[in-house]
Design an enzyme around this catalytic site. Structure first.
Site, mmCIF file in Angstrom:
data_model
loop_
_atom_site.group_PDB
_atom_site.id
_atom_site.type_symbol
_atom_site.label_atom_id
_atom_site.label_comp_id
_atom_site.label_asym_id
_atom_site.label_seq_id
_atom_site.Cartn_x
_atom_site.Cartn_y
_atom_site.Cartn_z
ATOM 1 N N GLY A 49 41.851 -2.678 61.897
ATOM 2 C CA GLY A 49 42.112 -2.691 63.067
ATOM 3 C C GLY A 49 41.394 -1.315 63.685
ATOM 4 N N SER A 50 40.593 -1.030 63.133
ATOM 5 C CA SER A 50 40.012 0.446 63.291
ATOM 6 C C SER A 50 38.697 -0.428 64.490
ATOM 7 C CB SER A 50 38.950 1.293 62.684
ATOM 8 O OG SER A 50 38.376 0.722 61.585
ATOM 9 N N ASN A 51 37.916 -1.677 64.082
ATOM 10 C CA ASN A 51 37.126 -2.305 65.025
ATOM 11 C C ASN A 51 37.567 -3.077 66.013
ATOM 12 O OD1 ASN A 51 33.782 -2.847 63.433
ATOM 13 N ND2 ASN A 51 35.748 -2.304 62.054
ATOM 14 N N ASN A 97 31.494 -12.797 63.575
ATOM 15 C CA ASN A 97 32.624 -12.270 62.412
ATOM 16 C C ASN A 97 30.803 -11.305 62.341
ATOM 17 O OD1 ASN A 97 34.072 -11.425 60.158
ATOM 18 N ND2 ASN A 97 32.733 -12.763 58.859
ATOM 19 N N HIS A 113 30.167 -8.619 59.001
ATOM 20 C CA HIS A 113 30.834 -7.752 57.520
ATOM 21 C C HIS A 113 29.793 -7.133 56.778
ATOM 22 C CE1 HIS A 113 30.966 -10.068 53.304
ATOM 23 N NE2 HIS A 113 30.224 -9.079 53.385
HETATM 24 C C1 GAR Z 1 35.612 -4.086 58.596
HETATM 25 O O1 GAR Z 1 34.966 -3.035 57.794
HETATM 26 C C2 GAR Z 1 34.711 -5.928 57.873
HETATM 27 O O2 GAR Z 1 33.587 -5.393 58.593
HETATM 28 C C3 GAR Z 1 35.331 -5.912 56.804
HETATM 29 O O3 GAR Z 1 36.374 -5.620 56.962
HETATM 30 C C4 GAR Z 1 36.622 -4.379 57.738
HETATM 31 C C5 GAR Z 1 38.204 -4.079 58.266
HETATM 32 O O4 GAR Z 1 38.181 -2.812 59.069
HETATM 33 N N1 GAR Z 1 35.834 -7.264 56.937
HETATM 34 C C6 GAR Z 1 35.195 -7.896 56.185
HETATM 35 O O5 GAR Z 1 35.372 -7.589 55.239
HETATM 36 C C7 GAR Z 1 35.230 -9.562 56.301
HETATM 37 N N2 GAR Z 1 34.064 -10.462 54.853
HETATM 38 P P1 GAR Z 1 39.085 -2.521 60.448
HETATM 39 O O6 GAR Z 1 40.484 -3.458 59.996
HETATM 40 O O7 GAR Z 1 39.636 -1.339 60.246
HETATM 41 O O8 GAR Z 1 38.851 -3.292 61.465
#
Ligand code: GAR
Length: 190
Positions: A12-14, A101, A103
């Site tokens: 969940g950093s995003n 989304n 990616h």
């Molecule tokens: C992010 O890098 C996102 O782009 C990727 O998962 C990570 C989640 O990080 N998403 C995918 O790979 C979707 N196919 P986060 O939980 O720290 O935000």
């Protein structure tokens, strides 16, 4: 004030970056975080910002429960930020151009089922790619195939490892994702 719902499955950093960004402006607020993973770190991150969290099973996502919960909130944008389940068609149909989304690769390359997180970064290094990047796109019924809204790239060197690639991607995501969300919300007609 527009309303954002975030779907996330992991760290969940995003999600946290988006929550923080929109705390500082009057355009939108993150009103809820939805997760399919009861042990995901995103839950703690959201709660630290007093954002309500909805935890659900894969079955609940596929049945009508989650659509109903979303409709009660009536969001302007649904943001998938590291959400790893396929998004159900019954929700996509109800929210055209309102589900996006992120990616961690330059789609259409390195997309599709099983292509997420470190799996992608390992493949990028194994294939000796000279660059990678991020893609922000609308969500349709196929994994990673909706119309691309924004891409940003970063150069790689022979010294890069999956871990350093992950760091470079993380930086791009932190820098661009909230701004692109803001632009989409500003351009929405309805
Ligand atoms: C992010 O890098 C996102 O782009 C990727 O998962 C990570 C989640 O990080 N998403 C995918 O790979 C979707 N196919 P986060 O939980 O720290 O935000």
């Amino acid at each position: 004030m527009k309303k954002i719902i975030i779907f996330a499955s992991g760290s969940g950093s995003n999600a946290e970056n988006i929550i923080t960004y929109f705390k500082k402006n009057q355009i939108a607020k993150v009103v809820s975080v939805f997760t399919n993973n009861a042990t995901a770190k995103v839950i703690e991150r959201a709660k630290n910002h007093q954002i309500p969290v909805e935890i659900f099973s894969k079955n609940e996502l596929l049945e009508h429960n989650i659509l109903q919960k979303i409709q009660e909130i009536d969001p302007d944008l649904i943001v998938l930020a590291g959400f790893l389940l396929k998004f159900p068609e019954n929700i996509i149909e109800q929210y055209p151009h309102k589900i996006i989304n992120i990616h961690p690769a330059l789609l259409p390359n390195y997309g599709g089922k099983g292509m997420y997180g470190m799996h992608i970064h390992r493949a990028i290094v194994n294939n000796k790619e000279k660059e990678t990047g991020i893609s922000i796109h609308y969500v349709n019924e196929h994994y990673d195939e909706g119309a691309i809204i924004f891409q940003a790239n970063v150069t790689l060197t022979d010294e890069d490892t999956p871990e350093t690639v992950a760091e470079k991607i993380h930086e791009l995501e932190q820098k661009h994702f909230p701004e692109i969300i803001q632009t989409i919300l500003e351009q929405q007609i309805v």
